[in-house]
Design a protein around this motif. Structure first.
Motif, short mmCIF file in Angstrom:
data_model
loop_
_atom_site.label_atom_id
_atom_site.label_comp_id
_atom_site.label_asym_id
_atom_site.label_seq_id
_atom_site.Cartn_x
_atom_site.Cartn_y
_atom_site.Cartn_z
N GLY A 125 0.83 -1.20 0.00
CA GLY A 125 0.00 0.00 0.00
C GLY A 125 0.86 1.24 0.00
O GLY A 125 0.68 2.15 -0.82
N THR A 126 1.79 1.36 0.92
CA THR A 126 2.87 2.34 0.87
C THR A 126 4.16 1.60 0.51
O THR A 126 4.20 0.38 0.51
CB THR A 126 3.03 3.04 2.24
N PHE A 127 5.20 2.37 0.18
CA PHE A 127 6.44 1.70 -0.25
C PHE A 127 7.63 2.15 0.58
O PHE A 127 7.64 3.22 1.18
CB PHE A 127 6.71 1.96 -1.74
N ILE A 128 8.63 1.27 0.60
CA ILE A 128 9.95 1.57 1.16
C ILE A 128 10.94 1.40 0.02
O ILE A 128 11.11 0.30 -0.51
CB ILE A 128 10.31 0.64 2.33
N LEU A 129 11.58 2.50 -0.36
CA LEU A 129 12.50 2.50 -1.49
C LEU A 129 13.91 2.78 -0.99
O LEU A 129 14.22 3.89 -0.56
CB LEU A 129 12.08 3.58 -2.49
N PRO A 130 14.80 1.76 -1.01
CA PRO A 130 16.19 1.99 -0.58
C PRO A 130 16.92 2.90 -1.55
O PRO A 130 16.89 2.68 -2.76
CB PRO A 130 16.80 0.58 -0.60
N LEU A 131 17.59 3.92 -1.02
CA LEU A 131 18.23 4.92 -1.87
C LEU A 131 19.73 4.74 -2.02
O LEU A 131 20.29 5.11 -3.05
CB LEU A 131 17.94 6.33 -1.33
N ASP A 132 20.39 4.20 -0.99
CA ASP A 132 21.86 4.17 -1.07
C ASP A 132 22.49 2.88 -0.55
O ASP A 132 23.71 2.78 -0.50
CB ASP A 132 22.45 5.36 -0.30
N GLY A 133 21.68 1.88 -0.17
CA GLY A 133 22.25 0.65 0.36
C GLY A 133 22.81 0.78 1.76
O GLY A 133 23.38 -0.17 2.29
N LYS A 134 22.64 1.95 2.38
CA LYS A 134 23.18 2.18 3.72
C LYS A 134 22.07 2.56 4.72
O LYS A 134 22.35 3.13 5.76
CB LYS A 134 24.23 3.29 3.69
N GLY A 135 20.84 2.29 4.35
CA GLY A 135 19.73 2.55 5.25
C GLY A 135 18.92 3.78 4.91
O GLY A 135 17.85 4.00 5.49
N LYS A 136 19.40 4.61 3.98
CA LYS A 136 18.62 5.78 3.58
C LYS A 136 17.52 5.33 2.63
O LYS A 136 17.78 4.68 1.62
CB LYS A 136 19.51 6.83 2.91
N CYS A 137 16.27 5.67 2.97
CA CYS A 137 15.12 5.19 2.21
C CYS A 137 14.11 6.31 1.97
O CYS A 137 14.02 7.25 2.75
CB CYS A 137 14.40 4.07 2.96
N ARG A 138 13.35 6.17 0.91
CA ARG A 138 12.18 7.00 0.71
C ARG A 138 10.96 6.19 1.12
O ARG A 138 10.80 5.03 0.70
CB ARG A 138 12.04 7.44 -0.75
N LEU A 139 10.10 6.77 1.94
CA LEU A 139 8.87 6.14 2.39
C LEU A 139 7.71 6.90 1.77
O LEU A 139 7.59 8.12 1.93
CB LEU A 139 8.76 6.17 3.92
N GLY A 140 6.86 6.20 1.04
CA GLY A 140 5.77 6.92 0.37
C GLY A 140 4.62 6.01 0.00
O GLY A 140 4.68 4.81 0.23
N ALA A 141 3.67 6.55 -0.59
CA ALA A 141 3.42 7.99 -0.78
C ALA A 141 1.94 8.21 -0.54
O ALA A 141 1.13 7.28 -0.58
CB ALA A 141 3.77 8.42 -2.20
N THR A 142 1.58 9.46 -0.29
CA THR A 142 0.18 9.80 -0.10
C THR A 142 -0.44 10.19 -1.44
O THR A 142 0.26 10.52 -2.40
CB THR A 142 0.02 10.98 0.88
N TYR A 143 -1.76 10.15 -1.50
CA TYR A 143 -2.51 10.57 -2.68
C TYR A 143 -3.66 11.45 -2.22
O TYR A 143 -4.51 11.00 -1.45
CB TYR A 143 -3.06 9.36 -3.45
N SER A 144 -3.67 12.69 -2.66
CA SER A 144 -4.73 13.62 -2.24
C SER A 144 -5.15 14.48 -3.43
O SER A 144 -4.30 15.05 -4.12
CB SER A 144 -4.22 14.51 -1.10
N TRP A 145 -6.47 14.57 -3.64
CA TRP A 145 -7.00 15.36 -4.74
C TRP A 145 -7.51 16.73 -4.26
O TRP A 145 -8.12 17.45 -5.02
CB TRP A 145 -8.13 14.60 -5.43
N HIS A 146 -7.26 17.05 -3.00
CA HIS A 146 -7.64 18.35 -2.47
C HIS A 146 -6.41 19.00 -1.82
O HIS A 146 -5.35 18.38 -1.73
CB HIS A 146 -8.77 18.22 -1.44
N ASP A 147 -6.55 20.23 -1.37
CA ASP A 147 -5.41 20.97 -0.79
C ASP A 147 -4.20 20.90 -1.71
O ASP A 147 -3.10 20.48 -1.30
CB ASP A 147 -5.05 20.42 0.60
N LEU A 148 -4.39 21.29 -2.96
CA LEU A 148 -3.34 21.16 -3.96
C LEU A 148 -2.32 22.29 -3.83
O LEU A 148 -2.36 23.30 -4.54
CB LEU A 148 -3.94 21.13 -5.37
N ASP A 149 -1.41 22.10 -2.89
CA ASP A 149 -0.29 23.02 -2.74
C ASP A 149 0.98 22.19 -2.59
O ASP A 149 0.94 20.96 -2.59
CB ASP A 149 -0.49 23.96 -1.54
N TRP A 150 2.10 22.88 -2.48
CA TRP A 150 3.39 22.20 -2.46
C TRP A 150 3.94 22.06 -1.04
O TRP A 150 5.13 21.79 -0.86
CB TRP A 150 4.38 22.97 -3.33
#
Length: 356
Positions: A232-257
């Motif tokens: 449902g969400t993902f864990i994406l290893p970025l560097d092989g040393k424990g740094k990861c991206r955890l994601g992601a949300t999906y929202s069709w409202h509050d469209l800001d950055w």
């Protein structure tokens, strides 16, 4: 200055279209405003042939994935760097029922080609909860979009084909044989502006359905997996040393950055049940994906102005879709070869004429 094509926007879509045209020998200029926010720069860049809770096969997967693998391999070989990461996606089953459902689905030859016959559950069990085992998907991976975009930018700057500026639509002068813009004489302008296309007076009639997404960058203790974990969400290893991206949300409202506490809490709540390791959050990112109402890209030429085109609407699957459809678009521009009907903006020309 003369050019064949001016590409407006240098996200995933603009970068890949510009590179494809350049490789065919065209004189290409990129115009990009680095002060504008960019969903591509915070994208996970994941490509995955089997997605969603119901395990759908990605649209046109049999064509997209072989093409994308070769495209990014060739681009990396020419530009250098290490932005292409081929790896499996491991999906731990949440229940016996889900296990039975997925095993039945992947007996279909159309899906089985993307699945490892016997998942290496023991490899993943120290890191994630998988008491029922899991599904291991092949022909997947991710592209380091930040690095790829930097390589493309450097390439075009080195060749004096890059303009750091925001397009001024009022200065676009349609002429019989092309377009004039300031001191530029161009055959065609191709807009690849992502979410910003909603402000484009030539293409603001297109039915975008933008989606805000948030992700976290974290250090996960003793985490050595190279594969992507998805439940449902993902864990994406970025560097092989424990740094990861955890994601992601999906929202069709509050469209800001803006990244939000709600987004962070949502991701942590979703990841907690299956990630065994402790982690520390370093950053939180937010972006607005240029999705479309029918979930198909916007590729083609303006219904009235033959010198204006668009390559946009790639949504959450930009890394998978862009190489194949950039190639198709360039073939159309060169020889008139048809663009896939589901992607060609001709499918919704009626909206343009209705808006007149």
């Amino acid at each position: 200055m003369n050019a064949d094509y001016l590409i407006v926007g240098q996200g995933i879509a603009g970068s890949i279209l510009a590179w494809t045209l350049s490789q065919r020998g065209y004189r290409v200029l990129i115009m990009n405003d680095p002060t504008l926010p960019s969903a591509s720069k915070v994208s996970g860049g994941i490509f995955n042939p089997l997605t969603g809770k119901k395990l759908y096969r990605t649209w046109k997967a049999d064509e997209l994935f072989p093409f994308a693998h070769k495209f990014y391999s060739d681009m990396q070989a020419q530009l250098g760097g290490d932005f292409l990461h081929n790896c499996d996606v491991y999906r731990p089953y949440r229940s016996i029922e889900e296990q039975n459902s997925y095993l039945a689905q992947t007996a279909d030859p159309n899906l089985s080609k993307y699945v490892v016959e016997r998942a290496d559950d023991a490899k993943f069990s120290p890191f994630v909860e998988n008491p029922y085992g899991g599904l291991q998907i092949t022909q997947a991976g991710w592209v380091d979009c930040v690095q790829m975009l930097q390589k493309i930018e450097h390439y075009f700057i080195e060749n004096k084909q890059y303009i750091h500026d925001r397009v001024d639509y009022q200065k676009i002068e349609i002429q019989g044989d092309g377009v004039a813009y300031n001191d530029l004489k161009i055959k065609k302008i191709l807009f690849c502006e992502g979410y910003e296309a909603r402000q484009n007076p030539f293409f603001n009639w297109l039915p975008f359905n933008p989606v805000k997404g948030q992700s976290l960058i974290a250090i996960v203790e003793d985490y050595t997996l190279q594969e992507i974990i998805n439940q449902g969400t993902f864990i994406l290893p970025l560097d092989g040393k424990g740094k990861c991206r955890l994601g992601a949300t999906y929202s069709w409202h509050d469209l800001d950055w803006e990244a939000t506490e709600d987004g962070r809490a949502y991701l942590e709540d979703k990841i907690k049940p299956y990630l065994k390791k402790k982690y520390q959050i370093l950053e939180q990112h937010a972006g607005i994906r240029p999705s479309t109402k029918d979930r198909r890209p916007f590729v083609g030429i303006h219904p009235e102005y033959a010198s204006l085109g668009i390559f946009n609407g790639l949504g959450t699957k930009g890394v998978s879709l862009a190489p194949f459809f950039a190639n198709q678009f360039v073939n159309f521009l060169e020889t008139g070869e048809e663009i896939d009907k589901e992607a060609n903006i001709e499918r919704i020309f009626s909206l343009y004429f209705r808006s007149k």
